[in-house]
Enzyme design. Structure first.
Site, PDB file in Angstrom:
ATOM      1  CG  HIS A  47      -0.244  -0.068   2.561  1.00 15.51           C
ATOM      2  ND1 HIS A  47       0.599  -0.858   3.161  1.00 15.51           N
ATOM      3  CD2 HIS A  47      -0.215   0.996   3.357  1.00 15.51           C
ATOM      4  CE1 HIS A  47       0.762  -0.565   4.275  1.00 15.51           C
ATOM      5  NE2 HIS A  47       0.712   0.602   4.275  1.00 15.51           N
ATOM      6  CG  ASP A  97       1.916   5.457   4.563  1.00 13.09           C
ATOM      7  OD1 ASP A  97       1.399   4.085   4.774  1.00 13.09           O
ATOM      8  OD2 ASP A  97       2.936   5.599   5.272  1.00 13.09           O
ATOM      9  CG  HIS A 143       4.965   0.923   2.843  1.00 11.54           C
ATOM     10  ND1 HIS A 143       4.627   2.106   2.240  1.00 11.54           N
ATOM     11  CD2 HIS A 143       4.520   0.719   4.135  1.00 11.54           C
ATOM     12  CE1 HIS A 143       3.619   2.617   3.319  1.00 11.54           C
ATOM     13  NE2 HIS A 143       3.653   1.768   4.251  1.00 11.54           N
ATOM     14  NE  ARG A 197       2.168   6.662   9.101  1.00 14.61           N
ATOM     15  CZ  ARG A 197       1.141   6.107   8.542  1.00 14.61           C
ATOM     16  NH1 ARG A 197       1.165   4.960   7.845  1.00 14.61           N
ATOM     17  NH2 ARG A 197      -0.244   6.422   8.678  1.00 14.61           N
TER      18      ARG A 197
END
Length: 320
Positions: A119, A121, A269, A286
Site C-alpha cells: 500500500h 499511505d 510498501h 510514524r
C-alpha cells in the site's frame, strides 16, 4: 553520492530504490545543507534509511517538521500518544486490544491476489501524505522486515503503448478498497464514520521531480473509473504485477533505532506477514508530512468524493 567530513553520506543499497544515510544525528536540528542533502536523496532514491538513531516522540516530530507540515496521526486513530497527536503507533497488539482479537484474524483472511499488505499511505485521502517517517522502537530478533517498491520504475517498465493508455485513467481509492472489511467489526464503524474517498490519476506526476509514477495500490484502490468491473480488475492486476516486481524493491531489516523515510508520492510498501504466528513484539512510530492533491499527466487534480483533506487539524469522529 560522496561526502566529506561533517557532511551527510548517502550510500545506495539497491538497483532501483533505497539508500543508507549516515554521518548525521537526526535527533538534533539539522542545518540547511543537511536538510537539502536528505531531501535530494529522498527524491532520488525514494526511501532512505538512518541507523542507530536515538529518537523519542518529540525529536521524531521535530525531525519531520524540517521537511514540511505534519499531519494528524491517522484518519482512524483517536488515541495517539498524549501530547503527541502527530504520532501513529504501529503495533498489532495495540490494534487487537482496541478492536478485538478478531482484528488480526480478519486481516490475515483478506490477503489474496497481490494484496499481501502492499500500500501507499492514506491514498483514500484526496491529498495523501507527501512523505512518511517510521521509527523502530521494539523489533523482533527474527522477521518483521518491510519492503518498498519504486512506482516510477514500475511505470517506466511498462511498454510505451501501455504507458500512454494508463496516462488517461483515473481510479477510486477508499479504505477497504482493495479488500473486504467485516461490516460487523468496530473498526469498520470507525472507517464508515470517518469515510475518506478520492478519485486519483492512475499515473501521478511528481510535483518536485516531474517524474511519472503509477499511483494505484492493492490496499486502497477500489476500481478504475469509467470502465467495466472486469476491465478494471484486469488493468489493476496488470499494474499490481508490475509494481510488485522484485527488481523494483528494497528490503529493510529493522533494528531498534532504525528510521525509514520514504517519498509517499513515488513508493508503495509491504507490511511484514512472517511473524503473525509468533508471539513477538513489534512497535514502530510514524509521522507523515502533509501532501497536496495529486496531478495526472493531463494536468487534472485528484477529486474529493467523501471526507476532507488530511492535515494537522484532522479530527476523528468516535460515536459510541
Amino acid at each position: 553520492m560522496t561526502s566529506t567530513l561533517n557532511r551527510v553520506i548517502v550510500r545506495p543499497v539497491a538497483g532501483h530504490i533505497g539508500a543508507d544515510i549516515s554521518n548525521v544525528d537526526i535527533s538534533r536540528p539539522l542545518d540547511d545543507e543537511a536538510v537539502k542533502s536528505i531531501t535530494e536523496a529522498l527524491h532520488r532514491y525514494k526511501v532512505i534509511f538512518f541507523r542507530g538513531q536515538r529518537l523519542d516522540h518529540a525529536s521524531q516530530i521535530a525531525f519531520g517538521r524540517q521537511f514540511g507540515e505534519l499531519t494528524y496521526a491517522h484518519p482512524h486513530d483517536d488515541t495517539p500518544p498524549e501530547n503527541f497527536p502527530e504520532i501513529y503507533t504501529v503495533d498489532p497488539k495495540r490494534y487487537e486490544k482496541k478492536y478485538g482479537a478478531d482484528f488480526g484474524v480478519a486481516s490475515r483472511r483478506r490477503r489474496y491476489s497481490y494484496f499481501t499488505g502492499w500500500h501507499t499511505d492514506v491514498t483514500a485521502a484526496v491529498n495523501p501524505p507527501a512523505g512518511s517517517i517510521l521509527r523502530a522502537e521494539v523489533v523482533p530478533e527474527i522477521g518483521g522486515d518491510t519492503q518498498w517498491t519504486n512506482l516510477v520504475a514500475a511505470y517506466e517498465g511498462l511498454s510505451e503503448p501501455v504507458r500512454a493508455f494508463v496516462d488517461t485513467l483515473r481510479a477510486e481509492h477508499r479504505y477497504g478498497g482493495g479488500y473486504e472489511i467485516s461490516r460487523s467489526s468496530s473498526y469498520a464503524k470507525v472507517v464508515e464514520d470517518n469515510l475518506l474517498v478520492a478519485i486519483h490519476p492512475v499515473v501521478r506526476v511528481h510535483p518536485v521531480t516531474g517524474e511519472k509514477g503509477l499511483f494505484v495500490n492493492p490496499g486502497f484502490t477500489s476500481h478504475i473509473v469509467d470502465v467495466s468491473a472486469r476491465e478494471s480488475r484486469a488493468i489493476l492486476d496488470l499494474l499490481y504485477a508490475e509494481l510488485t516486481r522484485p527488481e523494483y524493491t528494497v528490503r529493510l531489516r529493522w533494528e531498534a533505532g532504525t528510521v525509514a523515510f520514504w517519498d509517499n508520492r513515488a513508493t508503495a510498501h509491504l507490511a511484514p506477514a512472517d511473524i503473525e504466528h509468533l508471539d513477538l513484539r513489534r512497535t514502530l512510530h510514524r509521522v507523515t508530512i502533509t501532501g497536496e492533491r495529486p496531478v495526472g499527466p493531463d494536468g487534472r487534480e485528484s477529486e474529493l468524493v467523501s471526507g476532507q483533506e488530511f492535515g494537522a487539524n484532522h479530527k476523528v469522529v468516535v460515536d459510541d
